[in-house]
Design an enzyme around this catalytic site. Structure first.
Site, PDB file in Angstrom:
ATOM      1  N   LYS A 121      95.725 -43.723  15.246  1.00 41.89           N
ATOM      2  CA  LYS A 121      97.015 -43.205  14.796  1.00 41.89           C
ATOM      3  C   LYS A 121      97.127 -43.247  13.287  1.00 41.89           C
ATOM      4  CE  LYS A 121      99.990 -45.292  18.292  1.00 41.89           C
ATOM      5  NZ  LYS A 121     100.750 -46.547  18.452  1.00 41.89           N
ATOM      6  N   LYS A 170      86.856 -45.144  15.707  1.00 43.97           N
ATOM      7  CA  LYS A 170      87.710 -44.829  16.858  1.00 43.97           C
ATOM      8  C   LYS A 170      88.820 -43.867  16.438  1.00 43.97           C
ATOM      9  CE  LYS A 170      91.496 -48.088  17.040  1.00 43.97           C
ATOM     10  NZ  LYS A 170      92.626 -48.094  17.921  1.00 43.97           N
ATOM     11  N   LYS A 204      92.982 -53.682   9.042  1.00 46.74           N
ATOM     12  CA  LYS A 204      94.309 -53.219   8.625  1.00 46.74           C
ATOM     13  C   LYS A 204      94.743 -53.835   7.310  1.00 46.74           C
ATOM     14  CE  LYS A 204      96.023 -51.448  12.946  1.00 46.74           C
ATOM     15  NZ  LYS A 204      97.133 -51.220  13.856  1.00 46.74           N
TER      16      LYS A 204
HETATM   17  P1  ATP Z   1      95.660 -47.044  16.290  1.00 45.47           P
HETATM   18  O1  ATP Z   1      94.514 -47.974  16.118  1.00 45.47           O
HETATM   19  O2  ATP Z   1      95.329 -45.716  16.829  1.00 45.47           O
HETATM   20  O3  ATP Z   1      96.568 -47.003  15.088  1.00 45.47           O
HETATM   21  P2  ATP Z   1      96.760 -48.939  18.076  1.00 45.47           P
HETATM   22  O4  ATP Z   1      95.595 -49.417  18.838  1.00 45.47           O
HETATM   23  O5  ATP Z   1      97.341 -49.827  17.045  1.00 45.47           O
HETATM   24  O6  ATP Z   1      96.502 -47.552  17.484  1.00 45.47           O
HETATM   25  P3  ATP Z   1      98.749 -48.814  20.220  1.00 45.47           P
HETATM   26  O7  ATP Z   1      99.648 -47.656  20.434  1.00 45.47           O
HETATM   27  O8  ATP Z   1      99.442 -50.086  20.145  1.00 45.47           O
HETATM   28  O9  ATP Z   1      97.904 -48.405  18.987  1.00 45.47           O
HETATM   29  O10 ATP Z   1      97.642 -48.860  21.342  1.00 45.47           O
HETATM   30  C1  ATP Z   1      97.923 -48.638  22.665  1.00 45.47           C
HETATM   31  C2  ATP Z   1      96.679 -48.760  23.485  1.00 45.47           C
HETATM   32  O11 ATP Z   1      95.754 -47.708  23.155  1.00 45.47           O
HETATM   33  C3  ATP Z   1      95.890 -50.060  23.313  1.00 45.47           C
HETATM   34  O12 ATP Z   1      95.565 -50.549  24.604  1.00 45.47           O
HETATM   35  C4  ATP Z   1      94.633 -49.647  22.593  1.00 45.47           C
HETATM   36  O13 ATP Z   1      93.534 -50.458  22.950  1.00 45.47           O
HETATM   37  C5  ATP Z   1      94.442 -48.233  23.086  1.00 45.47           C
HETATM   38  N1  ATP Z   1      93.670 -47.401  22.136  1.00 45.47           N
HETATM   39  C6  ATP Z   1      93.960 -47.195  20.831  1.00 45.47           C
HETATM   40  N2  ATP Z   1      93.053 -46.372  20.267  1.00 45.47           N
HETATM   41  C7  ATP Z   1      92.166 -46.049  21.253  1.00 45.47           C
HETATM   42  C8  ATP Z   1      90.984 -45.226  21.303  1.00 45.47           C
HETATM   43  N3  ATP Z   1      90.567 -44.575  20.244  1.00 45.47           N
HETATM   44  N4  ATP Z   1      90.327 -45.128  22.481  1.00 45.47           N
HETATM   45  C9  ATP Z   1      90.764 -45.794  23.579  1.00 45.47           C
HETATM   46  N5  ATP Z   1      91.857 -46.584  23.599  1.00 45.47           N
HETATM   47  C10 ATP Z   1      92.551 -46.716  22.455  1.00 45.47           C
END
Ligand code: ATP
Ligand code: LTN
Length: 325
Positions: free
Chosen positions: A197, A194, A112
């Site tokens: 968002k 992965k 990030k």
């Molecule tokens: P991103 O990386 O998509 O910006 P994040 O991980 O920062 O998102 P959160 O909304 O805080 O976003 O994550 C919520 C949950 O979703 C966490 O437990 C994270 O591990 C899970 N998660 C995020 N992306 C994935 C994915 N591609 N597959 C499975 N689980 C995921």
């Protein structure tokens, strides 16, 4: 006494099917067997710049998504992180226990921060400490998260063990709960990455609030691998990812999915996956609209009240052990 689970998601961007399959789906399944606490981590969201009005709206919208996904306020505690001041207080305390070296090893900071650590916010660097505080404040047994959070969970465990060793037994040392299937749903445009968002390419993610047309188009455009069989195969990550989504949305076993598509091609498979996804999201999207602001705020304020009681007790013992107050 039942064991306790704690988890959270950030009110940034739109939640996608990866967030649902990797995390929320498991929260809902676990809430019957565990005392469950789910947090909307708005203090985490500001590790990157946010528009204040959008953040405020996204915070309530995320509560709607938790509820629509099936988190039941009669069984689980749902609250907004900033309503419980102990999160930020414990984070300070733990930042005095954490070490620069262990934070520097966090891969999410490297991703990030985009390699430019001079310009990266200090909050982005210390954010895993805030996450550890979230978890440790509630004397959590189990933390259901996606694979990308595993390293943060290890840090949380290390901080808890170090504190317990140096100041006396205070924190429960939590275990991660990472599902076998769905722990890392990949981008539809690049199965090596992965689903995220923050991906600039919206075609890589199926958002929980996408309309049927958009979902169908994204699935039709999803990249595929060479070969034609619809099977789980490590050397063919694109089809494995799509089939995993199909499996988790239908509740079929892996073998059933493979048998179901035997002799069928990608075209047929993608049409069916699009149908299954649209049908799954339709009732979900209807439920998201069900909650008016007033009932939502009542749920969140009751949740915060319960959370504060547990959090205050933990912080009191932390301070006592350290000689503060
Ligand atoms: P991103 O990386 O998509 O910006 P994040 O991980 O920062 O998102 P959160 O909304 O805080 O976003 O994550 C919520 C949950 O979703 C966490 O437990 C994270 O591990 C899970 N998660 C995020 N992306 C994935 C994915 N591609 N597959 C499975 N689980 C995921
Ligand atoms: N860091 C996580 C969100 C998060 C979390 C938590 C998850 C913050 N605090 C506590 C589980 C437990 C993320 O970015 N996905």
């Amino acid at each position: 006494m039942r064991e306790r689970i704690f988890s959270g998601a950030q009110p940034t961007g739109q939640l996608h099917i990866g967030n649902y399959l990797g995390a929320l789906k498991n929260w809902v399944e676990l809430q019957d067997d565990y005392e469950s606490i789910f947090c909307i981590v708005n203090l985490h969201a500001i590790t990157l710049p946010q528009d204040p009005a959008s953040l405020r709206k996204a915070t309530l919208d995320l509560a709607r998504i938790y509820l629509a996904a099936g988190v039941d306020p009669a069984k689980s505690t749902i609250f907004i992180q900033s309503d419980v001041p102990q999160h930020a207080e414990l984070a300070w305390t733990l930042s005095c226990i954490a070490r620069m070296g262990e934070l520097e090893r966090m891969t999410q900071f490297k991703d990030k921060g985009k390699g430019n650590t001079e310009r990266a916010g200090v909050g982005l660097f210390t954010y895993p400490i805030l996450m550890a505080s979230d978890i440790l404040l509630y004397q959590t047994d189990l933390v259901p998260v996606g694979q990308d959070q595993k390293q943060h969970l290890e840090l949380t465990r290390d901080l808890a063990e170090r504190f317990n060793r140096d100041y006396g037994e205070t924190f429960k040392v939590p275990e991660p709960y990472i599902p076998k299937a769905g722990a890392s749903i990949k981008s539809l445009q690049d199965p090596e990455k992965k689903m995220s968002k923050s991906d600039e390419n919206a075609n890589g993610s199926i958002f929980l609030l996408d309309d049927p047309d958009t979902i169908t188009k994204k699935i039709k455009r999803a990249v595929t691998d060479s070969g034609t069989d619809i099977t789980f195969d490590e050397t063919r990550p694109a089809i494995t990812n799509l089939l995993t989504i199909f499996q988790l949305l239908t509740g079929k076993t892996g073998e059933e999915c493979v048998a179901h598509f035997e002799g069928k091609g990608y075209g047929h498979f993608k049409t069916e996956l699009a149908e299954v996804t649209v049908e799954f999201l339709k009732p979900f999207q209807a439920r998201v609209k069900e909650y008016d602001e007033e009932s939502l705020k009542a749920i969140l304020s009751a949740g915060a009240e319960k959370a504060r009681q547990i959090a205050a007790e933990t912080l009191r013992s932390v301070y006592k052990q350290m000689g503060i107050n």
